[in-house]
Design an enzyme around this catalytic site. Structure first.
Site, PDB file in Angstrom:
ATOM      1  N   ARG A   1      50.811  39.944  57.078  1.00  0.00           N
ATOM      2  CA  ARG A   1      49.917  40.941  57.668  1.00  0.00           C
ATOM      3  C   ARG A   1      50.554  42.335  57.692  1.00  0.00           C
ATOM      4  NH1 ARG A   1      47.413  38.238  62.913  1.00  0.00           N
ATOM      5  NH2 ARG A   1      49.278  36.946  62.995  1.00  0.00           N
TER       6      ARG A   1
ATOM      7  N   CYS B   1      56.538  39.964  72.056  1.00  0.00           N
ATOM      8  CA  CYS B   1      56.929  38.706  72.702  1.00  0.00           C
ATOM      9  C   CYS B   1      57.625  38.977  74.020  1.00  0.00           C
ATOM     10  CB  CYS B   1      57.801  37.866  71.785  1.00  0.00           C
ATOM     11  SG  CYS B   1      59.399  38.607  71.541  1.00  0.00           S
TER      12      CYS B   1
ATOM     13  N   GLU C   1      49.146  32.551  75.602  1.00  0.00           N
ATOM     14  CA  GLU C   1      49.638  33.848  75.126  1.00  0.00           C
ATOM     15  C   GLU C   1      48.448  34.609  74.542  1.00  0.00           C
ATOM     16  OE1 GLU C   1      52.149  33.955  71.568  1.00  0.00           O
ATOM     17  OE2 GLU C   1      53.298  35.562  72.504  1.00  0.00           O
TER      18      GLU C   1
HETATM   19  P1  NAD Z   1      52.621  33.443  63.143  1.00  0.00           P
HETATM   20  O1  NAD Z   1      53.193  32.221  63.740  1.00  0.00           O
HETATM   21  O2  NAD Z   1      51.183  33.464  62.788  1.00  0.00           O
HETATM   22  O3  NAD Z   1      53.408  33.833  61.795  1.00  0.00           O
HETATM   23  C1  NAD Z   1      54.805  34.009  61.772  1.00  0.00           C
HETATM   24  C2  NAD Z   1      55.325  33.721  60.377  1.00  0.00           C
HETATM   25  O4  NAD Z   1      55.107  32.335  60.075  1.00  0.00           O
HETATM   26  C3  NAD Z   1      54.631  34.499  59.271  1.00  0.00           C
HETATM   27  O5  NAD Z   1      55.583  34.914  58.329  1.00  0.00           O
HETATM   28  C4  NAD Z   1      53.668  33.474  58.666  1.00  0.00           C
HETATM   29  O6  NAD Z   1      53.400  33.712  57.312  1.00  0.00           O
HETATM   30  C5  NAD Z   1      54.459  32.190  58.819  1.00  0.00           C
HETATM   31  N1  NAD Z   1      53.652  30.972  58.891  1.00  0.00           N
HETATM   32  C6  NAD Z   1      52.336  30.841  59.183  1.00  0.00           C
HETATM   33  N2  NAD Z   1      51.986  29.546  59.161  1.00  0.00           N
HETATM   34  C7  NAD Z   1      53.092  28.837  58.853  1.00  0.00           C
HETATM   35  C8  NAD Z   1      53.375  27.455  58.673  1.00  0.00           C
HETATM   36  N3  NAD Z   1      52.440  26.535  58.845  1.00  0.00           N
HETATM   37  N4  NAD Z   1      54.631  27.095  58.363  1.00  0.00           N
HETATM   38  C9  NAD Z   1      55.612  28.013  58.215  1.00  0.00           C
HETATM   39  N5  NAD Z   1      55.409  29.337  58.377  1.00  0.00           N
HETATM   40  C10 NAD Z   1      54.165  29.746  58.688  1.00  0.00           C
HETATM   41  O7  NAD Z   1      52.982  34.645  64.149  1.00  0.00           O
HETATM   42  P2  NAD Z   1      52.441  36.129  64.132  1.00  0.00           P
HETATM   43  O8  NAD Z   1      51.033  36.148  64.606  1.00  0.00           O
HETATM   44  O9  NAD Z   1      52.787  36.808  62.861  1.00  0.00           O
HETATM   45  O10 NAD Z   1      53.377  36.793  65.260  1.00  0.00           O
HETATM   46  C11 NAD Z   1      53.060  36.789  66.612  1.00  0.00           C
HETATM   47  C12 NAD Z   1      53.762  35.665  67.325  1.00  0.00           C
HETATM   48  O11 NAD Z   1      55.185  35.788  67.175  1.00  0.00           O
HETATM   49  C13 NAD Z   1      53.515  35.688  68.816  1.00  0.00           C
HETATM   50  O12 NAD Z   1      53.323  34.379  69.260  1.00  0.00           O
HETATM   51  C14 NAD Z   1      54.787  36.274  69.377  1.00  0.00           C
HETATM   52  O13 NAD Z   1      55.075  35.941  70.713  1.00  0.00           O
HETATM   53  C15 NAD Z   1      55.794  35.697  68.452  1.00  0.00           C
HETATM   54  N6  NAD Z   1      57.030  36.462  68.476  1.00  0.00           N
HETATM   55  C16 NAD Z   1      58.112  35.897  69.073  1.00  0.00           C
HETATM   56  C17 NAD Z   1      59.288  36.598  69.166  1.00  0.00           C
HETATM   57  C18 NAD Z   1      60.487  35.997  69.837  1.00  0.00           C
HETATM   58  O14 NAD Z   1      61.551  36.567  69.744  1.00  0.00           O
HETATM   59  N7  NAD Z   1      60.361  34.880  70.516  1.00  0.00           N
HETATM   60  C19 NAD Z   1      59.375  37.880  68.616  1.00  0.00           C
HETATM   61  C20 NAD Z   1      58.249  38.414  67.994  1.00  0.00           C
HETATM   62  C21 NAD Z   1      57.076  37.694  67.923  1.00  0.00           C
END
Ligand code: NAD
Length: 489
Positions: A177, A281, A382
């Site tokens: 995205r 997050c 969340e």
């Molecule tokens: P997401 O889980 O949709 O995607 C994250 C990554 O995972 C992307 O690169 C995506 O392409 C990949 N992905 C998607 N489906 C997958 C699968 N089945 N297997 C493996 N990889 C896959 O998250 P998002 O919407 O991009 O980001 C927001 C989320 O990230 C929120 O929940 C937020 O809290 C979390 N976040 C956590 C932290 C932390 O440090 N804990 C930091 C930033 C964001």
């Protein structure tokens, strides 16, 4: 339309994928570029390039390995405004927030430049007569780095600088995205002069991430994203015998005691909840007022939410940008409605926002749901948008009990002028990043990013010493050299 490229083995390559998606500016809904979902062959090529460069890269002395990182730091600083502009355009956050994100990204590069010391082992002379024992750290191999949309510059830098400084080679898969920022940073990585194959970039979504995780030549997986995906990634990588660190989502409680300083508290709390449009997050999302703090703070929080300036992140005075997509906006609005249905009162309603000049953008205004029922849907979901849930507790013990009922444990904050209450909170609350009169307790790069419970799967977190532990394996040597007389045998 501009198609993003992969960077494999030191070369920019066009993906052959037909599948992919457009990248939209969330403030205008205008299409900025198109990102391919790379083919399995392209993922394989990226991993093979990283694997091929590993034997040579790990032989480069640590003091030399950090030289391209020093150059990368300088290059990122020289291109700060350009990178910040890209982040605003593809993500929607404000320019100030983008610059803050970049500062933290650069800070991680700076810390990783200390690898010659950070990676040192230790040595015990004479563990028995004439026998010494020591521990050295060696790199693990090819590291996969899979990152979310909300910090497109910072989160890859929680891992990449440490991984390569420790002698590993990497394949980065940015969020589909917001992949344009990493595309530009990859150009700077190339300019910084890493040998071909040390840092590779492959674009795509979940399938590309899974192909990376499954690849037999990938030794470690660093993941940041939502909890359901983090849990799956952790299980899949661990089942294949790989090291994995998987950071997940959050629902962060923030407790306000009646003795908190009003003006500063309201400003910091609203910045925490609505900064990055709540897509952080470490956004506080559940405010728990204790006792008289309810009457004292609720009207002030409502005023601050209502007066927050929403708009395009590059426009003067804008304090909050749009959310990432139309789907995200619809999901957040429907969660607000669910909150109302389960009994919360809509103190400030930010739905249906229209920003003059940006009518097509994915905007919401700050929202407050007061009286979120404990244990309900909103309590433990969340929302990842500009929504403050509010609850009330009779005393600090009840507030801590409520906070500990959440299944996430990324961050918890308290606002008070009582040291004793703050200490009690710090000791008892079940979260890994704690803020005391701080609304976004983001650890500096020289501390680990310490999520707990459903916010983290693994044991070694991102950043600093945890990253060094994660990206190295320890080798213990027990050593004896026979004295001269033994030669007679
Ligand atoms: P997401 O889980 O949709 O995607 C994250 C990554 O995972 C992307 O690169 C995506 O392409 C990949 N992905 C998607 N489906 C997958 C699968 N089945 N297997 C493996 N990889 C896959 O998250 P998002 O919407 O991009 O980001 C927001 C989320 O990230 C929120 O929940 C937020 O809290 C979390 N976040 C956590 C932290 C932390 O440090 N804990 C930091 C930033 C964001």
């Amino acid at each position: 339309m501009r198609r993003l490229k992969n960077y494999i083995g030191g070369r920019w390559v066009e993906s052959r994928a037909e599948d992919g998606r457009p990248i939209l500016n969330p403030a205008t809904a205008e299409t900025l570029a198109w990102v391919p979902f790379s083919t399995p062959e392209e993922v394989d090529a990226a991993v093979e390039a990283a694997a091929a460069s590993f034997p040579e890269w790990r032989e480069v002395p640590a003091v030399e390995r950090v030289q391209p990182l020093f150059r990368l730091k300088r290059l990122m600083e020289e291109h700060l405004d350009e990178l910040a502009g890209l982040i605003v355009d593809e993500h929607g956050k404000t320019l100030k927030e983008a610059l803050g994100e970049l500062r933290r990204a650069i800070e991680n590069i700076e810390v990783a430049c200390g690898i010659p010391i950070l990676m040192q082992g230790y040595f015990s002379e004479d563990i028995a007569r004439g026998i010494d024992e020591y521990m050295i750290r060696q790199p693990v191999g090819v590291a996969a780095i899979i990152t979310p949309f909300n910090f497109p510059a910072m989160i890859p830098m929680w891992f990449m600088p440490y991984a390569v400084a420790c002698g590993n080679t990497v394949v980065i898969k940015p969020s589909e995205r917001t992949p344009m920022t990493m595309q530009r940073i990859m150009g700077l990585i190339e300019e910084a002069g890493f040998p071909p194959g040390v840092v590779n970039l492959v674009n795509g979504a979940g399938e590309v991430a899974t192909a990376l995780i499954d690849h037999p030549r990938v030794a470690s997986v660093s993941f940041v994203g939502s909890t359901p995906v983090a849990r799956k990634v952790y299980a899949r990588a661990a089942a294949a015998g790989k090291r994995v660190q998987a950071q997940g989502g959050a629902k962060n409680p923030l407790i306000i005691l009646p003795d908190a300083e009003p003006e500063l508290t309201v400003r910091i709390v609203t910045d925490s909840v609505y900064g990055n449009a709540g897509q952080r997050c470490l956004a506080a999302s559940l405010v728990i007022t204790v006792g008289e703090a309810r009457e004292k703070f609720l009207p002030l929080l409502a005023d601050a939410a209502t007066s927050r300036k929403v708009g395009y992140g590059k426009d003067e005075g804008v304090e909050m940008g749009p959310v990432i997509s139309a789907e995200s906006k619809a999901r957040i609005e429907s969660l607000i409605q669910k909150g109302v249905e389960e009994g919360a009162k809509l103190l400030v309603d930010g739905r249906g926002a229209k920003i003059p000049g940006y009518e097509k953008g994915f905007f919401l205004r700050p929202t407050i749901l007061d009286g979120v029922p404990e244990g309900g849907l909103i309590f433990n979901t969340e929302i990842f948008g500009p929504v403050m849930g509010v609850m009330h507790a009779k005393d600090v013990d009840e507030a801590i009990r409520i906070a500990n009922r959440l299944s996430y444990g990324n961050m918890a904050c308290i606002f008070t002028s009582s040291g004793a209450a703050a200490r009690e909170f710090r000791h008892k609350v079940e979260a890994g990043n704690i803020g005391i009169n701080i609304g976004v307790a983001a650890p500096m790069a020289f501390f680990p990013f310490s999520g707990w419970k459903q916010s983290f799967f693994g044991d070694l977190h991102a950043q600093n010493r945890h990253a060094i532990e994660f990206f190295t394996q320890t080798k213990v040597v027990v050593e004896r050299w026979f004295p001269e007389w033994t030669r007679e045998f």
